[in-house]
Design an enzyme around this catalytic site. Structure first.
Site, PDB file in Angstrom:
ATOM      1  N   SER A   1      -7.889  11.571   4.101  1.00 31.27           N
ATOM      2  CA  SER A   1      -6.752  10.789   3.266  1.00 31.27           C
ATOM      3  C   SER A   1      -7.011  10.933   1.918  1.00 31.27           C
ATOM      4  CB  SER A   1      -7.128   9.416   3.927  1.00 31.27           C
ATOM      5  OG  SER A   1      -6.271   8.703   2.879  1.00 31.27           O
TER       6      SER A   1
ATOM      7  N   HIS B   1      -6.003   0.431   4.774  1.00 30.91           N
ATOM      8  CA  HIS B   1      -4.896   0.465   3.746  1.00 30.91           C
ATOM      9  C   HIS B   1      -3.416   0.727   4.391  1.00 30.91           C
ATOM     10  CE1 HIS B   1      -2.480   1.465   0.395  1.00 30.91           C
ATOM     11  NE2 HIS B   1      -2.297   3.112   0.470  1.00 30.91           N
TER      12      HIS B   1
ATOM     13  N   HIS C   1       1.033   0.241   4.083  1.00 28.99           N
ATOM     14  CA  HIS C   1       2.244  -0.171   3.083  1.00 28.99           C
ATOM     15  C   HIS C   1       3.103  -0.963   3.726  1.00 28.99           C
ATOM     16  CE1 HIS C   1       1.936   3.469  -0.104  1.00 28.99           C
ATOM     17  NE2 HIS C   1       0.662   3.186   0.624  1.00 28.99           N
TER      18      HIS C   1
ATOM     19  N   ASP D   1      -6.455 -20.847   6.124  1.00 27.71           N
ATOM     20  CA  ASP D   1      -7.398 -20.434   7.364  1.00 27.71           C
ATOM     21  C   ASP D   1      -8.101 -19.293   7.230  1.00 27.71           C
ATOM     22  OD1 ASP D   1      -5.286 -21.571  10.152  1.00 27.71           O
ATOM     23  OD2 ASP D   1      -6.391 -22.661   8.909  1.00 27.71           O
TER      24      ASP D   1
ATOM     25  N   HIS E   1       1.496  -0.508  -5.874  1.00 28.21           N
ATOM     26  CA  HIS E   1       0.915   0.358  -4.816  1.00 28.21           C
ATOM     27  C   HIS E   1       1.128  -0.471  -3.446  1.00 28.21           C
ATOM     28  CE1 HIS E   1      -2.640   3.117  -3.386  1.00 28.21           C
ATOM     29  NE2 HIS E   1      -1.420   3.057  -2.522  1.00 28.21           N
TER      30      HIS E   1
ATOM     31  N   TYR F   1     -12.965 -16.612  13.117  1.00 27.04           N
ATOM     32  CA  TYR F   1     -12.789 -16.118  11.896  1.00 27.04           C
ATOM     33  C   TYR F   1     -14.287 -16.196  11.305  1.00 27.04           C
ATOM     34  CZ  TYR F   1      -8.144 -17.642  12.456  1.00 27.04           C
ATOM     35  OH  TYR F   1      -6.759 -17.900  12.744  1.00 27.04           O
TER      36      TYR F   1
HETATM   37  O1  LIG Z   1      -0.895   5.142  -0.715  1.00 29.01           O
HETATM   38  C1  LIG Z   1      -0.771   6.277  -0.404  1.00 29.01           C
HETATM   39  C2  LIG Z   1       0.756   6.791  -0.886  1.00 29.01           C
HETATM   40  O2  LIG Z   1       1.067   5.865  -1.965  1.00 29.01           O
HETATM   41  C3  LIG Z   1      -1.226   6.768   0.814  1.00 29.01           C
HETATM   42  O3  LIG Z   1      -2.133   5.685   1.544  1.00 29.01           O
HETATM   43  C4  LIG Z   1      -0.551   7.193   1.910  1.00 29.01           C
HETATM   44  O4  LIG Z   1       0.434   6.051   2.350  1.00 29.01           O
HETATM   45  C5  LIG Z   1      -1.042   8.010   3.087  1.00 29.01           C
HETATM   46  O5  LIG Z   1      -1.928   9.144   2.549  1.00 29.01           O
HETATM   47  P1  LIG Z   1      -2.765   9.785   3.270  1.00 29.01           P
HETATM   48  O6  LIG Z   1      -3.906   9.062   3.964  1.00 29.01           O
HETATM   49  O7  LIG Z   1      -1.859  10.485   4.482  1.00 29.01           O
HETATM   50  O8  LIG Z   1      -3.303  10.915   2.351  1.00 29.01           O
END
Ligand SMILES: O=C(CO)[C@@H](O)[C@H](O)COP(=O)(O)O
Length: 233
Positions: free
Chosen positions: A75, A96, A98, A121, A172, A230
């Site tokens: 990644s 991580h 989005h 909580d 981000h 938790y």
């Molecule tokens: O934050 C980002 C892009 O803004 C990355 O997290 C992509 O959403 C995924 O990237 P790869 O894990 O596929 O390289």
């Protein structure tokens, strides 16, 4: 048979939960799992859609940042994960995403205020949004610096990453962690739900009052007793 088969499987399973929970689309986001005894962590390969991801695609990295096993590129966020694993030795997994509402608060560069008991909580502070990175950080090793942006923000605020297991990165998106990757996935789903609730409450009533301090600790404490879900820190 790879010596990392179990680690890859755990990482694969966590990554596959992200689209199932509606937290990512296509190739957005990534999850990772650390094996501290072996000094490695497993992470989703870059740019591989969840729809076609296989356990054997998972990349094994050393905590020093070298590819140990895997024929795909790790990644693009791998260095961010590595910084957190190397400096917070109590975490076992990182996610991580989005996810829409958490990312909206991150793009607005706003902490998510503590408006209700669902939030209390899980942590007793506003969900922090780390400030935009400096031009120097961006021009440098961006993903490595992103990890340091998280560490520095927690230190600046005096926040414990054992209690607050989530953060927004300005412009981000969110990162979450936990003692296990399953807890990190749970935290990503809870973060998205809290972000959505807070957005709706703030839209319904601009300037909506925060949850009373007296209730915040009460709710947190009752959910983090020894035998509660938790409570598994
Ligand atoms: O934050 C980002 C892009 O803004 C990355 O997290 C992509 O959403 C995924 O990237 P790869 O894990 O596929 O390289």
């Amino acid at each position: 048979m790879s010596q990392y088969q179990e680690l890859k499987q755990a990482c694969y399973a966590a990554n596959m939960q992200l689209p199932q929970l509606g937290l990512v689309l296509f190739t957005f986001g990534n999850a990772s799992v650390v094996d501290r005894e072996k000094g490695v962590f497993a992470i989703k390969p870059s740019g591989v859609p969840y729809a076609t991801l296989r356990p054997e695609d998972i990349v094994i990295m050393s905590l020093g940042g070298k590819i140990v096993e895997g024929d795909k590129r790790p990644s693009s966020d791998t260095k961010t994960h590595a910084v957190l694993f190397n400096h917070w030795d109590h975490i076992g997994g990182i996610v991580h995403t989005h996810s829409t509402y958490a990312t909206a608060w991150a793009q607005a560069q706003l902490d998510i205020p503590l408006l209700g008991t669902t939030h209390a909580d899980h942590l007793t502070a506003d969900i922090p949004c780390a400030p935009p990175m400096s031009d120097a950080m961006i021009a440098g090793d961006y993903e490595h610096q992103t990890g340091w942006q998280i560490l520095n923000e927690f230190q600046r605020r005096g926040l414990s990453p054992r209690e607050a297991e989530m953060v927004l990165l300005s412009n981000h998106a969110p990162f979450t962690w936990g003692s296990t990757v399953e807890k990190a996935v749970y935290n990503s789903a809870v973060l998205e739900e809290i972000a959505r609730m807070a957005y709706l409450s703030s839209t319904l009533r601009p300037g909506v009052p925060r949850l009373k301090d007296a209730l915040i600790q009460k709710h947190y404490d009752r959910k983090h007793g020894a035998n509660s879900y938790y409570g598994q820190s």
